[in-house]
Write an enzyme that holds these catalytic residues in place. Structure first.
Site, PDB file in Angstrom:
ATOM      1  N   ALA A 127       0.832  -1.164   0.050  1.00 29.44           N
ATOM      2  CA  ALA A 127       0.068   0.280  -0.006  1.00 29.44           C
ATOM      3  C   ALA A 127       0.844   1.289   0.097  1.00 29.44           C
ATOM      4  CB  ALA A 127      -0.894  -0.055   1.092  1.00 29.44           C
ATOM      5  N   ASP A 143       6.161  33.147 -36.096  1.00 28.34           N
ATOM      6  CA  ASP A 143       6.017  33.598 -37.490  1.00 28.34           C
ATOM      7  C   ASP A 143       4.767  34.735 -37.622  1.00 28.34           C
ATOM      8  OD1 ASP A 143       8.089  32.249 -38.685  1.00 28.34           O
ATOM      9  OD2 ASP A 143       7.044  30.564 -39.114  1.00 28.34           O
ATOM     10  N   ASP A 177       8.129  27.323 -40.607  1.00 27.16           N
ATOM     11  CA  ASP A 177       7.680  26.206 -41.568  1.00 27.16           C
ATOM     12  C   ASP A 177       8.513  25.789 -42.555  1.00 27.16           C
ATOM     13  OD1 ASP A 177       7.889  28.803 -42.460  1.00 27.16           O
ATOM     14  OD2 ASP A 177       5.961  29.286 -42.814  1.00 27.16           O
ATOM     15  N   ASP A 200      14.490  26.601 -41.465  1.00 28.42           N
ATOM     16  CA  ASP A 200      13.899  26.795 -40.092  1.00 28.42           C
ATOM     17  C   ASP A 200      14.051  25.743 -39.208  1.00 28.42           C
ATOM     18  OD1 ASP A 200      12.791  29.367 -40.585  1.00 28.42           O
ATOM     19  OD2 ASP A 200      10.782  28.745 -40.910  1.00 28.42           O
ATOM     20  N   ASP A 242      -7.496   4.699  -3.133  1.00 27.50           N
ATOM     21  CA  ASP A 242      -6.404   5.438  -3.603  1.00 27.50           C
ATOM     22  C   ASP A 242      -6.585   5.338  -5.125  1.00 27.50           C
ATOM     23  OD1 ASP A 242      -5.474   5.566  -1.234  1.00 27.50           O
ATOM     24  OD2 ASP A 242      -3.527   4.535  -1.216  1.00 27.50           O
TER      25      ASP A 242
END
Ligand code: ATP
Length: 926
Positions: free
Chosen positions: A283, A329, A651, A655, A749
């Site tokens: 536990a 951009d 893009d 880049d 729990d």
């Protein structure tokens, strides 16, 4: 095919080998047939875990093995009821673990599918985009700068093409490609210049080619086993939790041993203490934690997909919440990328263009009067260059069906859209408004070569053949283009492009840009018969300047609000654009991106700065204009050095380095190249800036949810251990029986913790600074909360147990006391779970907001009542039905741990306005 290799064939032989018409490509039916024959164009993946293996793996866990050992011992000792119950709990635990992991794996796989590559191919005479895995040998594909080559391709046409083939040949410099046959035998891959290979990248130019090999038959397929495709699937937090889990196991085991030893010393029976020890260890160790973290991450990722953000790398979910700067951009991300030419400048004359969107309806107006192109040679030239130096087509889509509610009698309006680059589309529409379509010009002007646009060159040109002569048509950023012009059309005459006239063009450019227009210059030149134009340099010189076009590209509506949200959230927003400074400033102004005192910088100014100088000012710069992609990398590095966690969009193919270097590289789903997508951690499926902010919000929310259930689980465990530990130290009987502990571990729990994983974010989630990247998961008093609440839960469970115990010393009293302790522990945890939702206290949030949590808590209570009141279950769990006074005792003590701190926060709240302590988001710039 014959002895010859594909690279040796002449174009005709190549087409013949595939039975191809180069204008029509394959038919859909033929493609389907070939797909069946050749199989999908995929590299086979490594073995995937079968569901059965995944299920069996659940039982390999160390603690589960210990528990199984305990079952065996119980069985051998004749405690069959114990053995069967523990076994049932192990199986249920395993099933729950399996469901969680299976779900996580499935959603991760779905994620992969989402970012799967596509290819542009010619089928039945139409260019269509298909998933790359559906390509077949014989397909004609179109490739351009930034594309990943989707199969092994033999080029039919290659315009200034360069390909990066390092994955295959190790050659890191891009190699140039052509369409010419290579007669030699045994040419090594690196020298097969007319071939493109699966998995390599086109870094420049445009090409068309025939697919010759697909899937595992490609060159890449031959070495597929050697390629390590595994993406990092574990996040830093998961790794840290795993390490932390190991420490927890140690601590829990030591405490367990102490409990067991203390119990035995105080006269508890050995077997009972052994079982209690094992149950307590099971536990106390939050073995479900990693799985719940994965599920929380995976579910968060799904929510992000709904908000149009596709996460490619799981660790970036965590980093997202730390982002302190977003560099974006402009075109298409901050703006709509729906361009419409509204103004023209031709030889000193200013003209307006009416009409909206891409519909080719509107007039060209000069000083209030409509003007035509028929008698206006200069205007005609301008429009013509715009249409010829252009690859974008105007398409009329079928009208959308009318809404169900409103059935209009008017005929539906056709919807016009652009196939290709929107900037070029605007010029296509402009031409169409004057009756000049691409189709009508195509018959008269045949394109013979093309020097494509890229963000570095900021221009494009084509050479066309017309009535035996050749014409260069060029377009590009005005400041770049006028450098290459020697003449200008002025009052219908060709005159030298003097510096005074250049000045006039730049003034007009500024005026357009000041109105937030995107400005493009257009130019042309007749080639002399003996003149060559075999390179961009040769073609793009001595041009005649034809004029300027100014196009609107309205900001996206939701962006302004998103930027404000960022400001509140302590996230700086920066525009990095290839566009003109004045245009960029005007758009930034419209979007509220440029605060007072904020600086703007051009690529040229940036290039003149040293890294040290940039470092000094980088925090004050909000707009970078006319930058080249390579500048982006410098900006990322400078910001990172200043201590920022940087999200950067991109893009184009160039880049990619900046996207890779950024903490969160972001690619565009619609307009982005494959190269940028593969370098990215996040893809925006709608190209929208606001989506980045949504993803950051989700990232923050996921992290906070993980903190919430860690708090809940650990505080519960601390409570469970303490109640046993103190009782044993004080020489009391066992307050909780092993079976009760296992039950609490499984039901109380597990379920609520999972529900916390999908909890709604707190209202002020985006109103504080980002957390520091290296912030400890227990920072911001989480560790204190776990210990203090856990301690109180433990003590408050023990007190009612002790009180009931005072009523007698027979077995029934003990069962009574243990049942009360069990109910108090369960209720204390189920009340505390609501407290975990807030960083303040239980009173700061609506209790019923998280429906999953309410359901989990209600089911836990019902299951607990079942254990107490269903008679056949009572002997198994050794419980008994509780009466009203018992319940009053249980509920009072169960509420104390949460109420104590909740009331404390209410008392202290009015006096002191809560300040949220975060460590600033930015790392120190030391
Ligand atoms: P962002 O980087 O914010 O997306 P952008 O689209 O303006 O901005 P680029 O694509 O690098 O950045 O374009 C830079 C400049 O090149 C533009 O301002 C424009 O003048 C010119 N340009 C853009 N598209 C074309 C094109 N298709 N042909 C010729 N020139 C172009």
């Amino acid at each position: 095919m014959s002895q010859q290799s594909w690279y040796q064939l002449e174009t005709e032989a190549l087409l013949e080998a595939h039975g191809l018409d180069p204008e029509r490509g394959l038919s859909e039916s033929e493609a389907k047939r070939r797909l069946e024959e050749a199989g999908p164009n995929e590299l086979s993946e490594g073995a995937r875990l079968s569901p059965l293996t995944l299920f069996l793996n659940q039982f390999k866990d160390f603690m589960v093995l210990v528990l199984m050992g305990a079952t065996l011992i119980s069985g051998l000792l004749g405690e069959y009821l114990d053995a069967v119950t523990i076994l049932a709990i192990i199986v249920i635990n395993g099933v729950l673990g399996f469901i969680q992991e299976f779900r996580a794996e499935r959603s991760l796989r779905a994620l992969k599918e989402l970012s799967a590559p596509t290819a542009k191919t010619l089928r039945d005479g139409e260019w269509v985009v298909v998933p790359a895995k559906e390509l077949v040998p014989g397909d004609i594909v179109a490739l351009e700068s930034g594309d990943r080559v989707p199969a092994d391709v033999r080029f039919l046409e290659a315009n200034s093409v360069y390909a990066e083939e390092s994955a295959l040949t190790g050659e890191s410099v891009p190699v140039s490609k052509s369409a010419a046959a290579i007669p030699e035998d045994d040419v090594p891959l690196g020298d097969q210049r007319n071939m493109g290979f699966l998995g390599t990248m086109i870094t420049m130019g445009t090409a068309r080619g025939v697919v010759v090999r697909t899937g595992m038959r490609t060159e890449m397929g031959k070495i597929a086993d050697l390629i390590n495709n595994t993406e990092e699937a574990e996040t830093p937090l998961q790794r840290r939790l795993e390490q932390f889990g190991k420490i927890l196991i140690g601590v829990a085991l030591v405490l367990t041993v102490l409990v067991v030893v203390a119990g035995i010393m105080h006269g508890q029976p050995m077997y009972g203490m052994f079982l209690a020890g094992v149950s307590l260890a099971v536990a106390a160790i939050p073995e479900g934690l990693p799985a719940i973290v994965t599920v929380a991450l995976a579910l968060g990722v799904q929510r992000m997909i709904k908000r149009k953000a596709i996460v490619r790398k799981l660790p970036s979910v965590e980093t997202l919440g730390c982002a302190s700067v977003i560099c974006s951009d402009k075109t298409g991300t901050l703006t709509q990328n729906k361009m419409t030419v509204t103004r023209l400048w031709v030889g000193g004359r200013l003209l307006d263009v009416s009409g909206e969107g891409y519909e080719p309806a509107g007039d060209i107006v000069e000083r209030g009067a409509k003007t035509g192109v028929k008698d206006d040679q200069a205007l005609r030239r301008l429009l013509q260059v715009g249409v010829l130096c252009n690859d974008a087509d105007l398409v009329q889509e079928e009208a959308e069906p009318q809404g169900k509610k409103k059935r209009s009698k008017e005929p539906a309006k056709p919807i016009w859209s652009i196939k290709g680059d929107p900037t070029e589309g605007a010029l296509t529409v402009l031409g169409a408004k004057a009756g000049m379509t691409r189709a009508s010009l195509a018959g008269l002007y045949r394109r013979i070569s093309e020097y494509p646009f890229d963000s570095e060159r900021k221009r494009m040109s084509v050479v066309v053949e017309h009535q035996g002569g050749r014409l260069v048509c060029a377009k590009g950023a005005p400041d770049v283009l006028i450098e290459r012009c020697s003449y200008i059309l002025w009052d219908g005459k060709l005159v030298p492009f003097t510096s005074t006239l250049k000045q006039k063009v730049m003034e007009a450019n500024e005026a357009f840009a000041g109105d937030a227009l995107r400005v493009l210059g257009l130019a042309y030149r007749d080639l002399k018969p003996n003149e060559t134009a075999d390179s961009a340099e040769e073609a793009e010189r001595g041009l005649v300047f034809a004029g300027l076009t100014g196009m609107i590209d309205p900001p996206r509506k939701e962006v302004r609000e998103a930027i404000q949200k960022c400001r509140k959230a302590g996230i700086k927003t920066v525009m990095i654009t290839g566009d003109h400074l004045t245009t960029a400033e005007a758009i930034a102004g419209q979007l509220g991106m440029l605060p007072k005192g904020g600086r703007t910088v051009t690529g040229m100014q940036l290039a003149a700065m040293s890294d040290q100088q940039l470092l000094k000012v980088v925090d004050d710069i909000y707009v970078y204009a006319r930058v080249s992609p390579e500048h982006k990398l410098r900006i990322v590095k400078a910001l990172q050095e200043r201590g920022h966690v940087v999200a950067m969009t991109g893009d184009g193919v160039n880049d990619a380095p900046a996207i890779k270097a950024a903490d969160i590289g972001i690619a565009m789903g619609i307009s982005g190249t494959d190269v940028s997508k593969e370098a990215s951690a996040l893809i925006l499926s709608d190209d929208n800036f606001a989506t980045i902010v949504a993803a950051i919000e989700e990232g923050r929310g996921i992290y906070e949810n993980i903190r919430k259930f860690i708090r809940y689980l650990l505080a519960s465990n601390v409570g469970e251990i303490l109640v046993m530990f103190i009782a044993m130290m004080l020489g009391m009987p066992l307050p909780l029986l092993p079976i009760m502990i296992l039950w609490v571990n499984l039901v109380t729990d597990g379920l609520p913790a999972m529900a916390l994983g999908v909890d709604q974010p707190e209202r002020d989630l985006m109103e504080h600074k980002p957390r520091g990247r290296s912030e400890n998961i227990f920072a911001r008093r989480l560790g204190w909360k776990i210990i203090s609440r856990g301690f109180l839960i433990g003590v408050c469970t023990l007190i009612p147990f002790w009180l009931v115990l005072q009523q007698g010393d027979d077995a029934a009293t003990l069962t009574h006391a243990q049942t009360v302790a069990f109910a108090t522990l369960v209720m204390a945890q189920l009340i505390h779970v609501f407290d975990c939702r807030s960083s303040r206290s239980i009173f700061h949030r609506n209790l019923f907001e998280n429906k999953a949590l309410v359901l989990a808590v209600v089911s836990s209570i019902v299951l607990m009542l079942g254990v107490l009141y269903v008679e056949p279950l009572q002997p198994i769990f050794k419980t008994m039905a509780l009466g009203l006074t018992d319940w009053i005792l249980v509920l009072v003590f169960a509420a104390i741990p949460t109420l104590f701190f909740g009331i404390g926060s209410l008392i202290s709240a009015p006096k002191k306005k809560r300040t949220i302590r975060y460590d600033g988001g930015a790392r120190s710039a030391a």
